[in-house]
Design a protein around this motif. Sequence first.
Motif, PDB file in Angstrom:
ATOM      1  N   THR A  79       0.830  -1.200   0.000  1.00  0.00           N
ATOM      2  CA  THR A  79       0.000   0.000   0.000  1.00  0.00           C
ATOM      3  C   THR A  79       0.866   1.252   0.000  1.00  0.00           C
ATOM      4  OG1 THR A  79      -1.771   1.186   1.148  1.00  0.00           O
ATOM      5  CG2 THR A  79      -0.163   0.040   2.526  1.00  0.00           C
ATOM      6  N   GLY A  84      -4.237   5.184   5.473  1.00  0.00           N
ATOM      7  CA  GLY A  84      -5.569   4.887   4.976  1.00  0.00           C
ATOM      8  C   GLY A  84      -6.315   6.099   4.455  1.00  0.00           C
ATOM      9  N   TRP A 100      -8.038   0.950   2.820  1.00  0.00           N
ATOM     10  CA  TRP A 100      -6.659   0.760   2.392  1.00  0.00           C
ATOM     11  C   TRP A 100      -6.641  -0.168   1.178  1.00  0.00           C
ATOM     12  CZ3 TRP A 100      -8.338   0.365   7.398  1.00  0.00           C
ATOM     13  CH2 TRP A 100      -7.735   1.169   8.364  1.00  0.00           C
TER      14      TRP A 100
END
Length: 230
Positions: A79, A84, A100
């Motif tokens: 990620t 997030g 996410w």
Amino acid sequence: MHRITPRLARRAACAAVAVPVLLVAGCSSDSDGKEPSGSPTSASASAPEQKQDSAGHKDLPDPCKTLSGKSVEDMVPGTDDKSGKNLASSDTGSYGACFWSGGSGDIDAEYRALTVSLKRYESDSSLGSGTEQASRFYEQELKAVSSDEAHKKPEETKVSGTGQNAVAVTYETVKKDNTYRATRVVVRDENVVVTVDYEGTGFEDADPPSRDEVRKNAEKVAKEATGSIE
């Protein structure tokens, strides 16, 4: 850290839309004030005004802070933003959600997406106690997944060690010719419902994660997120 190629990023962006939309739909169905026939609240509408629950959670944490950075790395490797994406709410004391997504692997093709949502209820003279309302929403969140015809081979599993009620629903779906394996875990902890949606696939001939993997990861997230609520 591997980065998703532009072509794969477009695929991932399309796939990522499904989970937050499902969550919003689930929450809106409970907020219009309508109850199904035979609902436990039908008799409570004429009851005297109820006091606030003596027990229960009084507030919600920031949904993007319900998980540690290490947990995010484990669940969504690759990620670009461990903090997030906060799915904004006008009433953060009653509802919040965080999303996410990312991809990793030797060919940047192992895609994962995770959403954590929190819904809190207070006692209402016509709708019942916060716990009663949370119990109804808990059932709605589970039904929203298991009743969707696009979700193949749904399998429910009880989750122990968190909340008063907790169930995981694991299923498969196909998007853009890719097989996704996903799990929704719903936990009711007193007057709060925690919903975790976790899914993964493989692009460019990479294998999707196993059903067992997504279920176990979703359960870990649900327990950590529920534990963050005071």
